[in-house]
Scaffold this motif. Structure first.
Motif, short mmCIF file in Angstrom:
data_model
loop_
_atom_site.label_atom_id
_atom_site.label_comp_id
_atom_site.label_asym_id
_atom_site.label_seq_id
_atom_site.Cartn_x
_atom_site.Cartn_y
_atom_site.Cartn_z
N ASN A 163 -16.37 2.80 1.58
CA ASN A 163 -15.67 3.75 0.72
C ASN A 163 -16.25 5.16 0.80
O ASN A 163 -15.93 6.01 -0.02
CB ASN A 163 -15.67 3.24 -0.72
N ALA A 164 -17.11 5.38 1.80
CA ALA A 164 -17.71 6.71 1.95
C ALA A 164 -16.67 7.71 2.41
O ALA A 164 -15.78 7.40 3.22
CB ALA A 164 -18.86 6.65 2.96
N THR A 165 -16.74 8.93 1.90
CA THR A 165 -15.81 9.98 2.31
C THR A 165 -16.43 10.93 3.32
O THR A 165 -15.74 11.76 3.91
CB THR A 165 -15.34 10.78 1.09
N GLU A 166 -17.72 10.81 3.56
CA GLU A 166 -18.42 11.61 4.57
C GLU A 166 -19.06 10.66 5.58
O GLU A 166 -19.34 9.50 5.26
CB GLU A 166 -19.51 12.48 3.91
N PRO A 167 -19.31 11.13 6.81
CA PRO A 167 -19.99 10.28 7.79
C PRO A 167 -21.32 9.79 7.23
O PRO A 167 -22.08 10.54 6.62
CB PRO A 167 -20.19 11.21 8.99
N THR A 168 -21.59 8.51 7.45
CA THR A 168 -22.84 7.94 6.93
C THR A 168 -23.88 7.89 8.04
O THR A 168 -23.58 7.52 9.18
CB THR A 168 -22.60 6.52 6.40
N LEU B 183 0.87 -1.18 0.00
CA LEU B 183 0.00 0.00 0.00
C LEU B 183 0.91 1.23 0.00
O LEU B 183 1.75 1.38 0.89
CB LEU B 183 -0.90 -0.01 1.24
N VAL B 184 0.76 2.08 -1.01
CA VAL B 184 1.67 3.23 -1.13
C VAL B 184 1.00 4.55 -0.79
O VAL B 184 1.68 5.56 -0.59
CB VAL B 184 2.31 3.30 -2.53
N ARG B 185 -0.32 4.57 -0.72
CA ARG B 185 -1.02 5.75 -0.20
C ARG B 185 -2.39 5.29 0.28
O ARG B 185 -2.93 4.28 -0.18
CB ARG B 185 -1.15 6.84 -1.26
N ARG B 186 -2.94 6.03 1.21
CA ARG B 186 -4.24 5.65 1.79
C ARG B 186 -5.38 6.13 0.88
O ARG B 186 -5.41 7.30 0.50
CB ARG B 186 -4.38 6.21 3.20
N PRO B 187 -6.27 5.21 0.51
CA PRO B 187 -7.35 5.59 -0.41
C PRO B 187 -8.26 6.66 0.18
O PRO B 187 -8.52 6.68 1.38
CB PRO B 187 -8.12 4.27 -0.61
N GLN B 188 -8.71 7.53 -0.70
CA GLN B 188 -9.74 8.51 -0.37
C GLN B 188 -11.01 8.07 -1.08
O GLN B 188 -11.13 8.21 -2.29
CB GLN B 188 -9.32 9.91 -0.80
#
Length: 339
Positions: A255-260, A13-18
């Motif tokens: 994979n949500a980028t905002e609180p669900t 893993l080379v960067r943390r997914p957004q």
């Protein structure tokens, strides 16, 4: 001792997914391979597992399992062949289950390897129906949800590695009715025609709550949750008094980028006296002997069907992982190394 290769390929893993992971978040790198130190074995991996929980490990947050480290090999379930051993418990040629997947060759602490028998079941089965997903389904249904004969059971993510087994286990043990949700019409057909579900629906075809009420007009007694979100809200509405829900996964929000938002109807839990309980497979190791005995028997008798979706080649492992997150697998997603 078998010939030890000079190098092995492994995924970092080379960067943390957004949000949704993309190919650029990972790198396939070559590393040198050495003979194992005392107490260790070198394993040529034959099959590795990709699982939904791995998405959470890509975030730098405290959880029940440590996050993947950047620029380090990822890990996960794998089964392979011992090619060099510095531990008397293992011989070259033994097949073992261990936790260092995502690489072609694994230098494994012998204490963390378990021999498996290719004569009893295909080796990949130890990553699926006879492995972690199988025990998760077994423990989550029978111990956490306190399943009993005559229950009506609803399973979300029902065509996946865990869900497809939960529904079949329930039918084998006398459920009155088993309902599943899936993400395509093809999977819905599979659930009813191959896995023996009494009813199934495509959650993309309409509101989950409405489709569930139509499939279970008299309500449900057990909900096995692999999805969360609108599925959990729908299940709370349909659960009968003293219903039980096993919360296994929440893939709808990984994979949500905002609180669900949580279910809007949690107040129903009080009046219905519902029990919602999470499951982690590591808490249920004591069930392992009974689990293997029961499930191996159901496989032999033909009562249980265990499907796999197989992707070939270590170089395609991240593609298999992303495909699993998108629901492209039927049953357990396996990456096989044939080179």
């Amino acid at each position: 001792m078998s010939e030890i290769p000079a190098v092995s390929r492994e995924w970092h893993l080379v960067r943390r997914p957004q949000g949704w992971p993309v190919a650029e978040d990972f790198a396939l790198r070559e590393v040198e391979v050495a003979a194992p130190a005392p107490g260790r074995i070198l394993v040529r991996n034959l099959h590795m597992s990709v699982d939904p929980y791995m998405r959470g490990r890509m975030n730098d947050v405290k959880s029940y399992v440590p996050p993947f480290q950047l620029d380090q090999p990822m890990d996960g379930g794998a089964v392979g062949e011992v090619v060099a051993s510095a531990d008397e418990r293992f011989a070259v040629g033994d097949h073992v289950l261990h936790g260092l997947g995502w690489r072609e060759y694994a230098d494994v602490d012998a204490k963390h390897a378990t021999k498996v028998d290719a004569a009893l079941a295909p080796l990949s089965a130890y990553l699926g129906v006879l492995g972690m997903p199988g025990l998760t389904a077994y423990a989550g249904l029978f111990e956490v949800a306190s399943f009993k004969e005559g229950d009506t059971v609803f399973v979300s993510g029902a065509a996946g590695a865990v869900g497809s087994l939960v529904g079949q286990f329930a039918k084998i043990k006398g459920a009155a009715r088993v309902i599943g949700s899936a993400g395509s019409d093809e999977k819905v057909t599979l659930l009813t025609e191959k896995y023996g579900f009494d009813a199934a629906f495509n959650y993309k075809n309409g509101p989950v709550g409405e489709q569930l009420k139509e499939a279970a007009p008299e309500g449900i007694d057990v909900y096995f949750d692999n999805v969360g979100g609108d599925h959990l809200e729908a299940a709370i509405s349909s659960l009968n008094v003293h219903g039980r829900a096993t919360l296994c996964g929440a893939i709808a929000q990984y994979n949500a980028t905002e609180p669900t938002p949580g279910p809007r109807n949690l107040a129903l839990v009080i009046g219905k006296r519902l029990r919602l309980q999470g499951v982690l497979v590591g808490d249920h190791a004591g069930l392992q002997p009974q689990f293997v005995q029961d499930v191996a028997g159901w496989l032999r008798s033909g009562e249980l069907v265990a499907d796999e979706t197989v992707v070939e080649g270590v170089e395609n492992a991240t593609g298999a992982f992303l495909g699993m997150l998108r629901g492209e697998n039927t049953g357990k997603m396996i990456v096989s190394f044939t080179g």
